[in-house]
Write a protein that holds these residues in place. Structure first.
Motif, PDB file in Angstrom:
ATOM      1  N   PRO A  68      -3.665  26.271  -6.035  1.00 35.12           N
ATOM      2  CA  PRO A  68      -5.009  26.753  -6.355  1.00 35.12           C
ATOM      3  C   PRO A  68      -6.087  25.672  -6.253  1.00 35.12           C
ATOM      4  O   PRO A  68      -7.196  25.934  -5.770  1.00 35.12           O
ATOM      5  CB  PRO A  68      -4.867  27.263  -7.791  1.00 35.12           C
ATOM      6  CG  PRO A  68      -3.439  27.664  -7.901  1.00 35.12           C
ATOM      7  CD  PRO A  68      -2.693  26.649  -7.093  1.00 35.12           C
ATOM      8  N   THR A  93      -6.683  24.751  -2.386  1.00 36.67           N
ATOM      9  CA  THR A  93      -7.301  25.819  -1.593  1.00 36.67           C
ATOM     10  C   THR A  93      -8.621  26.311  -2.180  1.00 36.67           C
ATOM     11  O   THR A  93      -9.265  27.179  -1.576  1.00 36.67           O
ATOM     12  CB  THR A  93      -6.341  27.015  -1.474  1.00 36.67           C
ATOM     13  OG1 THR A  93      -6.027  27.509  -2.787  1.00 36.67           O
ATOM     14  CG2 THR A  93      -5.055  26.596  -0.775  1.00 36.67           C
ATOM     15  N   SER A 144      -8.983  28.072  -4.839  1.00 34.57           N
ATOM     16  CA  SER A 144      -8.779  29.424  -5.360  1.00 34.57           C
ATOM     17  C   SER A 144      -9.091  29.497  -6.844  1.00 34.57           C
ATOM     18  O   SER A 144      -9.113  28.478  -7.547  1.00 34.57           O
ATOM     19  CB  SER A 144      -7.330  29.864  -5.109  1.00 34.57           C
ATOM     20  OG  SER A 144      -7.022  29.838  -3.731  1.00 34.57           O
ATOM     21  N   LYS A 197      -8.121  33.707  -3.420  1.00 37.12           N
ATOM     22  CA  LYS A 197      -8.698  32.716  -2.514  1.00 37.12           C
ATOM     23  C   LYS A 197      -9.972  33.247  -1.866  1.00 37.12           C
ATOM     24  O   LYS A 197      -9.981  34.382  -1.367  1.00 37.12           O
ATOM     25  CB  LYS A 197      -7.666  32.365  -1.431  1.00 37.12           C
ATOM     26  CG  LYS A 197      -8.124  31.325  -0.431  1.00 37.12           C
ATOM     27  CD  LYS A 197      -7.019  31.061   0.578  1.00 37.12           C
ATOM     28  CE  LYS A 197      -7.439  30.043   1.619  1.00 37.12           C
ATOM     29  NZ  LYS A 197      -6.372  29.820   2.626  1.00 37.12           N
ATOM     30  N   PHE A 234      -4.347  35.934  -2.965  1.00 36.38           N
ATOM     31  CA  PHE A 234      -3.551  34.990  -2.179  1.00 36.38           C
ATOM     32  C   PHE A 234      -2.072  35.203  -2.489  1.00 36.38           C
ATOM     33  O   PHE A 234      -1.263  35.449  -1.609  1.00 36.38           O
ATOM     34  CB  PHE A 234      -4.002  33.578  -2.515  1.00 36.38           C
ATOM     35  CG  PHE A 234      -3.451  32.502  -1.625  1.00 36.38           C
ATOM     36  CD1 PHE A 234      -2.837  32.797  -0.415  1.00 36.38           C
ATOM     37  CD2 PHE A 234      -3.550  31.165  -1.999  1.00 36.38           C
ATOM     38  CE1 PHE A 234      -2.329  31.799   0.399  1.00 36.38           C
ATOM     39  CE2 PHE A 234      -3.048  30.165  -1.196  1.00 36.38           C
ATOM     40  CZ  PHE A 234      -2.438  30.482   0.006  1.00 36.38           C
TER      41      PHE A 234
END
Length: 250
Positions: A40, A43, A45, A68, A135
């Motif tokens: 997380p 990315t 997210s 995401k 995601f």
């Protein structure tokens, strides 16, 4: 002289079980840190917890969601998105896109629906409301986040990452120290031909090479009543006696 390796005490079943449990716990900790914290963060997210049964049974209450950010144009029918109930409001919903349309101004909007709901959501979803696309999800972990509350979730992730990484470091250090102790108890210099098939016995100098003890050819003369199977030091004394006897009779 080559010594013998010390006899090792057989490991007990409890020792094997404890080692196996430690390795399994270490692997689970590493996977948890990767899935709940590292990915997380890398990315960009956001994480959420499922509170209702609208997406059950696949995404039941307590499921940990990693959402995401993706370009609005890439979202299509069938994608699961997390969106704000009202633009600027912290309350969000995670539902599936069932159709794509346009409002009276020509703006693209999505119609959404919970997998466990019988009807579609009343209001269309606009681009400004969307937080991202699902995601991946981890079941049951959301219960912990729910107990801490949304305001403490970031701190929970940080402390969780520290705890998991600390556990991994401690486990690696303990394993290295245990291996070092085992290596110290049975050094390689103590191995003999009986203990290790790759350690060859000392058979004396090879033919054509100089003898470091100065005894020359391993066998000078044939003799009766002599035992040539002794150790190298005894064989050296034996050859020395024969050599002296040979010089005395010349």
């Amino acid at each position: 002289m080559s010594g013998r390796k010390k006899a090792e005490a057989p490991a007990s079943p409890l020792s094997f079980i404890g080692t196996g449990v430690s390795y399994i716990a270490l692997c689970l900790a590493a996977l948890a840190a990767l899935a709940l914290v590292v990915i997380p963060m890398v990315t960009g997210s956001q994480t959420y917890s499922v509170l209702t049964s609208s997406m059950a049974p696949k995404y039941a209450p307590g499921t940990f969601l990693v959402v995401k950010p993706v370009p609005f144009q890439e979202l299509t029918v069938g994608d699961i998105i997390t969106y704000q109930i009202e633009s600027g409001s912290p309350a969000v919903i995670t539902h599936r896109i069932t159709s794509v349309g346009a409002d009276q101004t020509g703006e693209t909007v999505f119609t959404t629906k919970g997998d466990n709901n019988s009807v579609e959501d009343e209001l269309p979803v606009r681009e400004v409301q969307i937080k991202g696309k699902l995601f991946y999800a981890v079941p049951f972990v959301g219960f912990i986040a729910n107990g801490l509350g949304n305001s403490d979730r970031g701190a929970m992730a940080q402390w969780g990452a520290v705890a998991l990484m600390g556990y991994g470091v401690v486990a690696l250090v303990r394993g290295a120290l245990a291996k070092k102790r085992n290596d110290g108890e049975t050094p390689e210099d103590n191995r003999s031909a009986e203990d290790d098939p790759f350690v060859f016995p000392d058979l004396g100098p090879v033919e054509g090479e100089a003898d470091p003890d100065g005894f020359g050819d391993p066998i000078l003369t044939d003799c009766d009543g002599c035992d040539h199977s002794g150790r190298r030091g005894e064989l050296g004394k034996h050859r020395h006696r024969h050599e002296a006897r040979k010089h005395a009779t010349v």
